[in-house]
Design an enzyme around this catalytic site. Structure first.
Site, PDB file in Angstrom:
ATOM      1  N   LYS A 188      20.637 -47.659 -28.172  1.00 38.68           N
ATOM      2  CA  LYS A 188      20.874 -47.570 -26.729  1.00 38.68           C
ATOM      3  C   LYS A 188      21.283 -48.939 -26.230  1.00 38.68           C
ATOM      4  O   LYS A 188      20.978 -49.954 -26.871  1.00 38.68           O
ATOM      5  CB  LYS A 188      19.585 -47.120 -26.029  1.00 38.68           C
TER       6      LYS A 188
ATOM      7  N   ASP B 247      25.665 -43.098 -19.897  1.00 40.32           N
ATOM      8  CA  ASP B 247      24.318 -42.761 -19.411  1.00 40.32           C
ATOM      9  C   ASP B 247      24.376 -43.044 -17.909  1.00 40.32           C
ATOM     10  O   ASP B 247      25.479 -43.111 -17.342  1.00 40.32           O
ATOM     11  CB  ASP B 247      23.252 -43.628 -20.131  1.00 40.32           C
TER      12      ASP B 247
HETATM   13  P1  NDP Z   1      23.839 -40.545 -13.121  1.00 40.25           P
HETATM   14  O1  NDP Z   1      23.912 -41.991 -12.815  1.00 40.25           O
HETATM   15  O2  NDP Z   1      25.063 -39.730 -13.209  1.00 40.25           O
HETATM   16  O3  NDP Z   1      22.855 -39.838 -12.054  1.00 40.25           O
HETATM   17  C1  NDP Z   1      21.539 -40.241 -11.811  1.00 40.25           C
HETATM   18  C2  NDP Z   1      21.068 -39.509 -10.572  1.00 40.25           C
HETATM   19  O4  NDP Z   1      19.661 -39.712 -10.393  1.00 40.25           O
HETATM   20  C3  NDP Z   1      21.740 -40.015  -9.291  1.00 40.25           C
HETATM   21  O5  NDP Z   1      21.896 -38.932  -8.423  1.00 40.25           O
HETATM   22  C4  NDP Z   1      20.717 -41.020  -8.756  1.00 40.25           C
HETATM   23  O6  NDP Z   1      20.794 -41.251  -7.382  1.00 40.25           O
HETATM   24  C5  NDP Z   1      19.449 -40.263  -9.083  1.00 40.25           C
HETATM   25  N1  NDP Z   1      18.274 -41.129  -9.078  1.00 40.25           N
HETATM   26  C6  NDP Z   1      18.120 -42.308  -9.694  1.00 40.25           C
HETATM   27  N2  NDP Z   1      16.889 -42.787  -9.447  1.00 40.25           N
HETATM   28  C7  NDP Z   1      16.275 -41.864  -8.668  1.00 40.25           C
HETATM   29  C8  NDP Z   1      15.000 -41.770  -8.089  1.00 40.25           C
HETATM   30  N3  NDP Z   1      14.097 -42.743  -8.264  1.00 40.25           N
HETATM   31  N4  NDP Z   1      14.694 -40.676  -7.350  1.00 40.25           N
HETATM   32  C9  NDP Z   1      15.612 -39.697  -7.164  1.00 40.25           C
HETATM   33  N5  NDP Z   1      16.849 -39.730  -7.688  1.00 40.25           N
HETATM   34  C10 NDP Z   1      17.162 -40.795  -8.420  1.00 40.25           C
HETATM   35  O7  NDP Z   1      22.985 -40.451 -14.492  1.00 40.25           O
HETATM   36  P2  NDP Z   1      22.916 -39.229 -15.517  1.00 40.25           P
HETATM   37  O8  NDP Z   1      22.929 -37.946 -14.769  1.00 40.25           O
HETATM   38  O9  NDP Z   1      23.900 -39.461 -16.594  1.00 40.25           O
HETATM   39  O10 NDP Z   1      21.469 -39.469 -16.158  1.00 40.25           O
HETATM   40  C11 NDP Z   1      20.280 -38.992 -15.534  1.00 40.25           C
HETATM   41  C12 NDP Z   1      19.147 -39.013 -16.551  1.00 40.25           C
HETATM   42  O11 NDP Z   1      19.499 -38.212 -17.697  1.00 40.25           O
HETATM   43  C13 NDP Z   1      18.796 -40.399 -17.134  1.00 40.25           C
HETATM   44  O12 NDP Z   1      17.412 -40.414 -17.421  1.00 40.25           O
HETATM   45  C14 NDP Z   1      19.580 -40.424 -18.438  1.00 40.25           C
HETATM   46  O13 NDP Z   1      19.018 -41.334 -19.372  1.00 40.25           O
HETATM   47  C15 NDP Z   1      19.391 -38.987 -18.887  1.00 40.25           C
HETATM   48  N6  NDP Z   1      20.365 -38.517 -19.868  1.00 40.25           N
HETATM   49  C16 NDP Z   1      21.707 -38.567 -19.606  1.00 40.25           C
HETATM   50  C17 NDP Z   1      22.604 -38.103 -20.538  1.00 40.25           C
HETATM   51  C18 NDP Z   1      24.068 -38.025 -20.252  1.00 40.25           C
HETATM   52  O14 NDP Z   1      24.777 -37.419 -21.063  1.00 40.25           O
HETATM   53  N7  NDP Z   1      24.557 -38.547 -19.148  1.00 40.25           N
HETATM   54  C19 NDP Z   1      22.162 -37.638 -21.862  1.00 40.25           C
HETATM   55  C20 NDP Z   1      20.732 -37.513 -22.002  1.00 40.25           C
HETATM   56  C21 NDP Z   1      19.879 -37.983 -21.040  1.00 40.25           C
HETATM   57  P3  NDP Z   1      21.479 -42.619  -6.827  1.00 40.25           P
HETATM   58  O15 NDP Z   1      22.952 -42.334  -6.879  1.00 40.25           O
HETATM   59  O16 NDP Z   1      20.930 -42.730  -5.442  1.00 40.25           O
HETATM   60  O17 NDP Z   1      21.042 -43.741  -7.736  1.00 40.25           O
END
Ligand code: NDP
Length: 449
Positions: free
Chosen positions: A129, A169
């Site tokens: 990572k 990510d």
């Molecule tokens: P993105 O950056 O696309 O989205 C993250 C989302 O979570 C945003 O809407 C963000 O809001 C929100 N967020 C962040 N912190 C908080 C919080 N404290 N409370 C509420 N909402 C919050 O990331 P991903 O969707 O790619 O990833 C999300 C999760 O999934 C992570 O844990 C990542 O490690 C995991 N993951 C992702 C993969 C992938 O293929 N993308 C694969 C496997 C796991 P804001 O815009 O306000 O920050």
């Protein structure tokens, strides 16, 4: 440390001593070790070869300076990371996260989780990572490009299609992967498609990769429902976040006949009793890069926005935390249980705190850990690598079918392994033990390296 037998406790204490202050990494290690008691009892050969102690120490950790110039001509300095954790099963594989909270402890927790998740997919990929404390929010395209180019100017020497294959990510989507790949290609003078996954469809990407993590989480949850003779039909679902994972989880829930009534971002959450309008949400988040607070207005007032607060206060049958680590605590879990929530499946990495997992277990709420439930993203990255290696590209339908099969396979393997090791129905034990054994056996075969 409660819940660990003596040998594992010693290993855990050593991890804490050797990695001070890295609380998320400690949490991830504890979570895996707490499942391994029955395994070390049955397989003393793992302890003899110090397999678990070696697993807890990354094979390589790179930390580097990332200097770049912003739109005002000011020099900015960020810190870049790549932790190459374990390559017993294949090249290191795992995403890059760009977020101001990124530090070594976060990268190591994610890399450690990734080892077992990747093993569970059954694909030949190791775990790693990376990322940076760079915050892309509010930055222009030009600033993001210059940052990505500077980041890759150091990273390129550590990666390669047979060595280490990063992906996206949080904060790293198709735009960032494009800039990173462009700089890699320029520096190396190689069109090495297999060096990064999450690429655009016209330049080596795979169908279904953007959708894969969210879709995969819903496929996994569907398997849980099917195992109980149930389905998504008519279920109320709450999804946290509104990023890559959340958007496509919402899409698949709706396709399966459920209704997502709430989602969030880091500012607050919305409740839309008729079901989240995905076209509106995608336009807001993917095109305009706006805030969830704007959703009710775009929806013509049909929804409510609650600033702050917890999305887990919204009553639901199924909860899918898809935002970030430690976003669902013991109090939230108690609220979900009180409201009759029957399943919590992690789309994000480690979104449930240890307290939350304990509350859910006591209430017999089904809990699916991220390393199993969100493995669809990396599995589809491995499918992208397969297509790159054979210079082929598959249809959406074929790729989605492969993803669904992989998620079914992971689900069944978790249940079978949990049963074989005395914890029937426990997806946490099943995922940790099945992933561990696969990596541990490869490490034994490869000798002490
Ligand atoms: P993105 O950056 O696309 O989205 C993250 C989302 O979570 C945003 O809407 C963000 O809001 C929100 N967020 C962040 N912190 C908080 C919080 N404290 N409370 C509420 N909402 C919050 O990331 P991903 O969707 O790619 O990833 C999300 C999760 O999934 C992570 O844990 C990542 O490690 C995991 N993951 C992702 C993969 C992938 O293929 N993308 C694969 C496997 C796991 P804001 O815009 O306000 O920050």
């Amino acid at each position: 440390m409660p819940g660990l037998d003596e040998k594992l406790r010693d290993i855990h204490d050593e991890v804490l001593r050797r990695n001070p202050g890295e609380t998320e990494f400690h949490q991830a290690v504890h979570e895996v070790l707490s499942s391994l008691g029955p395994v070390v009892a049955k397989h003393p050969e793992y302890a003899d070869a110090a397999v678990i102690r070696r697993l807890c120490e990354p094979e390589r950790q790179v930390i580097f300076r990332v200097p770049w110039v912003d739109d005002n001509g000011q020099v900015q300095i960020n810190r870049g990371f790549r932790v190459e954790f374990n390559s017993a099963l294949g090249p290191y594989k795992g995403g890059l996260r760009f977020h101001p909270t990124v530090y070594l402890g976060i990268v190591k927790f994610l890399g450690f989780e990734q080892i077992f998740k990747n093993a569970l997919t059954g694909m030949p990929i190791g775990g790693g990572k990376g990322g940076s404390d760079f915050d892309p929010k509010g930055r222009s395209d030009g600033e993001v490009m210059r940052f990505c180019q500077s980041f890759m100017t150091e990273l390129y020497r550590h990666i390669g299609e047979h060595t280490d294959v990063p992906a996206g990510d949080t904060g790293v989507g198709a735009r960032e992967i494009g800039y990173l790949f462009g700089q890699y290609k320029r520096i190396t003078n190689r069109y090495e498609s297999g060096v990064l996954t999450g690429k655009g469809l016209t330049w080596g990407g795979s169908q279904v990769r953007p959708e894969a993590t969210g879709y995969g989480t819903v496929f996994f949850t569907d398997e849980i429902l099917k195992a109980r003779g149930d389905s998504f039909e008519g279920k109320r679902v709450v999804v946290s976040g509104s990023g890559n994972v959340a958007l496509y989880a919402i899409e698949k829930v709706h396709e399966f006949g459920g209704t997502v009534v709430a989602c969030s971002d880091s500012g607050g959450h919305i409740v839309d009793e008729r079901g989240v309008d995905l076209a509106v949400l995608k336009e807001l988040k993917q095109v305009r890069r706006g805030r969830i607070a704007e959703y009710p207005e775009l929806r013509g007032g049909a929804a409510r926005y609650i600033a702050g607060g917890s999305v887990w206060d919204v009553p639901c049958d199924i909860a899918l935390p898809c935002a970030t680590q430690n976003e669902l605590n013991g109090h939230d879990a108690a609220t979900l249980v009180g409201n009759g929530c029957a399943i919590v499946a992690e789309g994000a990495n480690m979104p449930c705190t240890p307290d939350a997992i304990r509350v859910l277990a006591e209430a017999k709420t089904v809990f699916a850990p991220g390393k199993a439930a969100n493995a669809g993203g990396v599995a589809t990255s491995a499918l992208e690598m397969q297509q790159n290696a054979s210079r082929d590209s598959w249809s959406f339908e074929h790729t989605e079918q492969r993803l669904a099969e992989i998620m079914r396979g992971i689900h069944d393997r978790c249940l079978e392994t949990a049963e074989a090791y005395g914890s029937p129905g426990d997806y946490v034990a099943g995922a940790n033990i099945a992933g561990f054994i696969q990596v541990a056996d490869a490490m034994l075969a490869l000798g002490v390296i």
